[in-house]
Design a protein around this motif. Sequence first.
Motif, PDB file in Angstrom:
ATOM      1  N   UNK A 134       0.841  -1.181   0.000  1.00 13.70           N
ATOM      2  CA  UNK A 134       0.000   0.000   0.000  1.00 13.70           C
ATOM      3  C   UNK A 134       0.883   1.241   0.000  1.00 13.70           C
ATOM      4  N   UNK A 135       0.640   2.112  -0.975  1.00 13.94           N
ATOM      5  CA  UNK A 135       1.397   3.361  -1.096  1.00 13.94           C
ATOM      6  C   UNK A 135       0.470   4.533  -0.828  1.00 13.94           C
ATOM      7  N   UNK A 136       0.991   5.573  -0.202  1.00 17.98           N
ATOM      8  CA  UNK A 136       0.232   6.788   0.044  1.00 17.98           C
ATOM      9  C   UNK A 136       0.748   7.864  -0.892  1.00 17.98           C
ATOM     10  N   UNK A 149      10.948   5.195  -1.813  1.00 14.49           N
ATOM     11  CA  UNK A 149      10.331   6.355  -2.461  1.00 14.49           C
ATOM     12  C   UNK A 149      10.117   6.052  -3.938  1.00 14.49           C
ATOM     13  N   UNK A 150       8.947   6.428  -4.463  1.00 16.51           N
ATOM     14  CA  UNK A 150       8.703   6.248  -5.891  1.00 16.51           C
ATOM     15  C   UNK A 150       9.393   7.381  -6.637  1.00 16.51           C
ATOM     16  N   UNK A 151      10.346   7.013  -7.473  1.00 18.14           N
ATOM     17  CA  UNK A 151      11.126   7.989  -8.214  1.00 18.14           C
ATOM     18  C   UNK A 151      10.660   8.183  -9.645  1.00 18.14           C
ATOM     19  N   UNK A 197      14.865   8.918 -16.767  1.00 18.64           N
ATOM     20  CA  UNK A 197      14.617   8.729 -15.335  1.00 18.64           C
ATOM     21  C   UNK A 197      14.452   7.237 -15.012  1.00 18.64           C
ATOM     22  N   UNK A 198      13.707   6.538 -15.867  1.00 18.89           N
ATOM     23  CA  UNK A 198      13.484   5.104 -15.691  1.00 18.89           C
ATOM     24  C   UNK A 198      14.804   4.340 -15.742  1.00 18.89           C
ATOM     25  N   UNK A 199      15.618   4.637 -16.733  1.00 14.78           N
ATOM     26  CA  UNK A 199      16.908   3.946 -16.878  1.00 14.78           C
ATOM     27  C   UNK A 199      17.825   4.192 -15.676  1.00 14.78           C
ATOM     28  N   UNK A 200      17.852   5.434 -15.204  1.00 11.33           N
ATOM     29  CA  UNK A 200      18.701   5.767 -14.064  1.00 11.33           C
ATOM     30  C   UNK A 200      18.284   4.965 -12.838  1.00 11.33           C
ATOM     31  N   UNK A 201      16.997   4.945 -12.534  1.00  9.66           N
ATOM     32  CA  UNK A 201      16.513   4.201 -11.371  1.00  9.66           C
ATOM     33  C   UNK A 201      16.681   2.702 -11.546  1.00  9.66           C
ATOM     34  N   UNK A 202      16.479   2.214 -12.765  1.00  9.32           N
ATOM     35  CA  UNK A 202      16.677   0.789 -13.037  1.00  9.32           C
ATOM     36  C   UNK A 202      18.115   0.382 -12.754  1.00  9.32           C
ATOM     37  N   UNK A 203      19.054   1.232 -13.134  1.00 11.66           N
ATOM     38  CA  UNK A 203      20.467   0.969 -12.895  1.00 11.66           C
ATOM     39  C   UNK A 203      20.822   0.930 -11.423  1.00 11.66           C
ATOM     40  N   UNK A 204      20.015   1.577 -10.607  1.00 14.44           N
ATOM     41  CA  UNK A 204      20.239   1.569  -9.155  1.00 14.44           C
ATOM     42  C   UNK A 204      19.575   0.376  -8.476  1.00 14.44           C
ATOM     43  N   UNK A 205      18.887  -0.448  -9.258  1.00 13.90           N
ATOM     44  CA  UNK A 205      18.241  -1.635  -8.705  1.00 13.90           C
ATOM     45  C   UNK A 205      16.857  -1.373  -8.136  1.00 13.90           C
ATOM     46  N   UNK A 206      16.182  -0.348  -8.615  1.00 16.46           N
ATOM     47  CA  UNK A 206      14.842  -0.021  -8.130  1.00 16.46           C
ATOM     48  C   UNK A 206      13.870  -1.166  -8.415  1.00 16.46           C
ATOM     49  N   UNK A 262       0.071   9.921 -11.825  1.00 15.78           N
ATOM     50  CA  UNK A 262       1.536   9.953 -11.900  1.00 15.78           C
ATOM     51  C   UNK A 262       2.075  11.015 -10.948  1.00 15.78           C
ATOM     52  N   UNK A 263       1.479  12.205 -10.974  1.00 18.78           N
ATOM     53  CA  UNK A 263       1.913  13.273 -10.067  1.00 18.78           C
ATOM     54  C   UNK A 263       1.753  12.849  -8.619  1.00 18.78           C
ATOM     55  N   UNK A 264       0.631  12.207  -8.302  1.00 22.08           N
ATOM     56  CA  UNK A 264       0.348  11.805  -6.928  1.00 22.08           C
ATOM     57  C   UNK A 264       1.342  10.760  -6.424  1.00 22.08           C
ATOM     58  N   UNK A 265       1.792   9.885  -7.309  1.00 27.65           N
ATOM     59  CA  UNK A 265       2.691   8.802  -6.893  1.00 27.65           C
ATOM     60  C   UNK A 265       4.162   9.211  -6.824  1.00 27.65           C
ATOM     61  N   UNK A 266       4.637  10.002  -7.777  1.00 20.99           N
ATOM     62  CA  UNK A 266       6.065  10.336  -7.786  1.00 20.99           C
ATOM     63  C   UNK A 266       6.454  11.092  -6.520  1.00 20.99           C
ATOM     64  N   UNK A 267       7.473  10.591  -5.852  1.00 19.88           N
ATOM     65  CA  UNK A 267       7.947  11.195  -4.621  1.00 19.88           C
ATOM     66  C   UNK A 267       7.245  10.667  -3.383  1.00 19.88           C
ATOM     67  N   UNK A 268       6.262   9.790  -3.570  1.00 22.40           N
ATOM     68  CA  UNK A 268       5.518   9.282  -2.415  1.00 22.40           C
ATOM     69  C   UNK A 268       6.238   8.110  -1.762  1.00 22.40           C
ATOM     70  N   UNK A 269       5.822   7.824  -0.544  1.00 22.71           N
ATOM     71  CA  UNK A 269       6.408   6.728   0.235  1.00 22.71           C
ATOM     72  C   UNK A 269       5.369   5.645   0.478  1.00 22.71           C
ATOM     73  N   UNK A 270       5.867   4.481   0.838  1.00 25.00           N
ATOM     74  CA  UNK A 270       4.980   3.377   1.165  1.00 25.00           C
ATOM     75  C   UNK A 270       4.149   3.718   2.383  1.00 25.00           C
ATOM     76  N   UNK A 271       2.893   3.278   2.412  1.00 24.86           N
ATOM     77  CA  UNK A 271       2.005   3.526   3.538  1.00 24.86           C
ATOM     78  C   UNK A 271       2.531   2.802   4.760  1.00 24.86           C
ATOM     79  N   UNK A 272       2.653   3.522   5.868  1.00 26.08           N
ATOM     80  CA  UNK A 272       3.119   2.922   7.126  1.00 26.08           C
ATOM     81  C   UNK A 272       1.901   2.546   7.955  1.00 26.08           C
TER      82      UNK A 272
END
Length: 112
Positions: free
Chosen positions: A19-21, A53-55, A72-81, A99-109
Amino acid sequence: MISIANTADREKAEPAVLLWTGRSGRRYPMTLVGEAGAPMAAERLYALEDNGVIGWAGTAEDLIVDHHSREKFRKLSGLGARLFSLAAPRDPLAMMTLVWDLEGSRRFADAA
């Protein structure tokens, strides 16, 4: 009677749903796809998570037509996202908002 081995096999086969917020506070159940190289479906929205964090969030089409999104996708993929997905809205404005709502968001705690 179900054996412990059968239960363990079934748990491995079922995709993990987390669950992501979003920035708005709305919660989204997202299915873990796995590695960023997994096949992508046109009717799904995808998100790459790195360190909780969703990047990047977008569609397979975004990776084809949008250079910035692809970079952006390739960069994060290279980091093992890790790659997550959920059903994509059909309305273009709803898609951009999601997309706007998700980018930068964290997993629901959980409160527990």
